[in-house]
Structures are given as structure tokens and as C-alpha cells.
Design an enzyme around this catalytic site. Structure first.
Site, PDB file in Angstrom:
ATOM      1  CG  HIS A 132      -1.876  -1.208   3.948  1.00 13.82           C
ATOM      2  ND1 HIS A 132      -2.353  -2.469   4.280  1.00 13.82           N
ATOM      3  CD2 HIS A 132      -0.903  -1.205   4.827  1.00 13.82           C
ATOM      4  CE1 HIS A 132      -1.955  -3.048   5.251  1.00 13.82           C
ATOM      5  NE2 HIS A 132      -0.898  -2.086   5.757  1.00 13.82           N
ATOM      6  NE  ARG A 172      -1.416 -10.039   6.491  1.00 15.02           N
ATOM      7  CZ  ARG A 172      -0.905  -8.730   6.318  1.00 15.02           C
ATOM      8  NH1 ARG A 172       0.430  -8.980   6.553  1.00 15.02           N
ATOM      9  NH2 ARG A 172      -1.195  -7.611   5.424  1.00 15.02           N
ATOM     10  CG  ASP A 173      -0.339  -5.786   8.244  1.00 12.88           C
ATOM     11  OD1 ASP A 173       0.869  -5.899   8.884  1.00 12.88           O
ATOM     12  OD2 ASP A 173      -0.497  -4.795   7.451  1.00 12.88           O
ATOM     13  CG  ASN A 222      -1.424  -1.850   9.725  1.00 13.20           C
ATOM     14  OD1 ASN A 222      -0.089  -2.342  10.320  1.00 13.20           O
ATOM     15  ND2 ASN A 222      -1.976  -2.159   8.869  1.00 13.20           N
ATOM     16  CB  CYS A 231       7.137  -4.042   7.922  1.00  9.96           C
ATOM     17  SG  CYS A 231       8.030  -5.022   6.769  1.00  9.96           S
ATOM     18  CG  HIS A 238       2.177   0.564   8.259  1.00 12.22           C
ATOM     19  ND1 HIS A 238       2.741  -0.424   8.943  1.00 12.22           N
ATOM     20  CD2 HIS A 238       1.504   0.027   7.175  1.00 12.22           C
ATOM     21  CE1 HIS A 238       2.191  -1.564   8.370  1.00 12.22           C
ATOM     22  NE2 HIS A 238       1.453  -1.381   7.365  1.00 12.22           N
TER      23      HIS A 238
END
Length: 305
Positions: free
Chosen positions: A210, A16-17, A252, A243, A212
Site C-alpha cells: 500500500h 475510504r482512504d 495514494n 493520511c 502513497h
């Protein structure tokens, strides 16, 4: 060094990310194949996709197909990122295909407005009933707070504001709160102080970090979080991600770099590093370019194993 956790839990967010930031559309078939490879690594939590507006993030327009076609693996908890009530309604059509729902908003008004076109208050108002509905459907809920360690538009984000949002998400029914360093603005000292206070404010809530790696401090921030007792992290294979809003927001922290560091520190992850590297290697082939994970170039330190 403070006593470190004996083991950690990792949620892989690459499907997803990671994928959402890719400019070229990845076929559903390849997404499903890479999710299968990730499931074979020993990872116990995988975020699959999100029901966001396809005109905003075209890469995730096939969320329904991904949920229909991927092969669930026993022992893996699968999750979907939920942007709002409509997103939950769409996701619940596939309720038997995932176990966890992740809900997000930003701690920065400017970033939240640019990201979801809502104020923080408007996001919280929607999430109140939405998280309750997800709980009623039997889903485990995580609240993800973006820009917890700084905002590319507003700069410093007061920790008190982040904790107030976290407390509301917990009151709505989130069993887990993830603090997102959305554009890699956190530093280890800041992270250590932040997590120490978070434990005091959010007793009984699972806390997840979380990070990055936008400015190269991702794993240093992991260490600072570990020293404060954090044993739950989110990462992306190959160092995919970023993002989609502010420019220059790279990926990430890499899951394989994270696993390698933890295992070298004798912190258990339950992940087969060779299989994880193989999955990232396949992702490189699909995307047709090198990925940022260091282990894809250097390889693991095998002699210590």
C-alpha cells in the site's frame, strides 16, 4: 529484471482512504454513485468506508448509509476498515453488505498515538479478540500496518518491529497483511529488501503493498515490490487520499496510473482502464478540482494496445 507476476489483484481504497482526506463533505449520493462506477471497471476488491468516530473524520460519518445504499456487484469483494471492537460491532449490523474486514495500526508508537490515541500494545490487545470476532462472523480479515517504511515523527521504523506486528496479526487470524507507506517515505531499494525479508517471516500469508505517492516514488516502489513477487496492491482512483494526521501527506498511488503501468508491462489486472478514467473524471467533477493521476491529463498509451 526478476521474473514478474503474470497478474495482480488491486484493492481500490478511494471510497475510504481517498475520501477521508477531503475537506469538503461529499454527499452520500455521490459516494454511492462513484462506488457503482468503480464496480463497473472490473476491479475485484473495493474498500467502501470505515466506522470511525465522526468527530475525528466527519467525511466517513455516513458509513451506515453508504453500506445500506450502495449496489453490490457480483464478483466484487467489498471491505470495511475497522478501527476497534466498537467499529466492528457497528459494521456487523450490515454483515450481508460486505465480505472483508480490514484492521489497522501503526508500526510507529508516535503515529499510532496521534492516529488512534493508543499505544501499539493497546491496539494489538484490542485487535486480538476483534479479529477473532470478525472471523467468527465469516469475514476475511486483512491487517494493515501503517508507517511500515518510515514515520514522519520518528523517522526510521525498524523492519523487525513491523514483522513482529505482522506475525501477531496473522496469529490473530488475518489471512492478508498490507504494509503501508503512509506518508511516502519508502524508496525502491528499501522496499525490495523489506519485501524479501517479509516473505521469509510470513510464509503462507498474502502480502499486500500500500504505497502513497507523497514524494513521487509510488510506482517505483510498486516495481520493487513486483520484483519480489508481490501481486497484491492497494491504490486510490484519481490519486485521492493521504493520511489525516501529519501535514503534507498527499494521496495514494493512482489506480489508473498503476493499472496503466502494469498493463503496459503485460501484467494482467482485469481492469477496464477507460471506465476507470471515466470514474476518476466524475470524481473530479464532484470535488470541483483536478486530481493528481497522470492519466487524467495524459491519457493512456493507446497505440500499444
Amino acid at each position: 529484471m526478476a521474473e514478474l507476476p503474470k497478474g495482480v489483484r488491486i484493492r481500490e481504497v478511494g471510497p475510504r482512504d481517498g475520501f477521508q482526506n477531503e475537506p469538503e463533505v461529499i454527499s452520500t449520493e455521490e459516494k454511492v454513485r462513484l462506488i457503482r462506477l468503480l464496480g463497473e471497471t472490473g476491479l475485484q476488491r473495493i474498500e467502501l468506508t470505515s466506522f470511525v468516530r465522526p468527530d475525528v473524520i466527519p467525511q466517513l460519518a455516513d458509513a451506515a448509509e453508504v453500506l445500506t445504499r450502495f449496489e453490490p456487484r457480483e464478483g466484487v469483494a467489498y471491505s470495511v476498515l475497522i478501527p476497534n471492537r466498537k467499529g466492528l460491532e457497528n459494521a456487523l449490523e450490515f454483515r450481508d453488505r460486505f465480505q472483508e474486514a480490514n484492521f489497522f495500526l501503526s508500526a510507529s508508537e508516535t503515529h499510532n498515538t496521534k492516529n488512534v490515541n493508543r499505544t501499539i500494545a493497546e491496539s494489538l490487545s484490542d485487535l486480538d479478540g476483534t479479529i477473532g470476532a470478525a472471523r467468527d462472523a465469516g469475514l476475511r480479515c486483512e491487517g494493515v500496518i501503517s508507517t511500515s517504511f518510515g514515520c514522519p515523527y520518528e523517522g526510521e521504523v525498524p523492519p523487525g518491529r513491523v514483522f513482529e506486528i505482522a506475525e501477531q496479526l496473522a496469529a490473530f487470524g488475518c489471512e492478508e497483511i498490507a504494509f503501508g507507506d503512509t506518508t511516502g517515505m519508502g524508496n525502491p531499494r528499501q522496499v525490495g529488501e523489506f519485501i524479501s525479508e517479509a516473505h521469509e517471516r510470513l510464509d503462507g500469508v498474502e502480502l499486500t503493498a500500500h504505497f502513497h505517492n507523497t514524494r513521487g516514488q509510488g510506482l517505483a516502489n510498486v516495481l520493487a515490490a513486483l520484483e519480489q513477487g508481490i501481486d497484491s496492491f492497494e491504490s486510490s482512483f484519481g490519486e485521492l487520499g493521504g493520511c489525516p494526521v501529519p501535514p503534507g501527506s498527499t494521496g495514494n498511488i493512482s489506480t489508473e496510473d498503476l493499472v496503466s503501468m502494469l498493463e503496459e508491462m503485460e501484467i494482467e489486472t482485469g481492469v477496464d482502464l477507460a471506465k476507470l478514467i471515466a470514474a476518476s473524471t466524475e470524481a473530479q467533477k464532484v470535488l470541483g478540482r483536478p486530481l493528481g493521476a497522470h492519466l487524467l491529463t495524459a491519457g493512456p498509451i493507446d497505440w500499444r494496445r
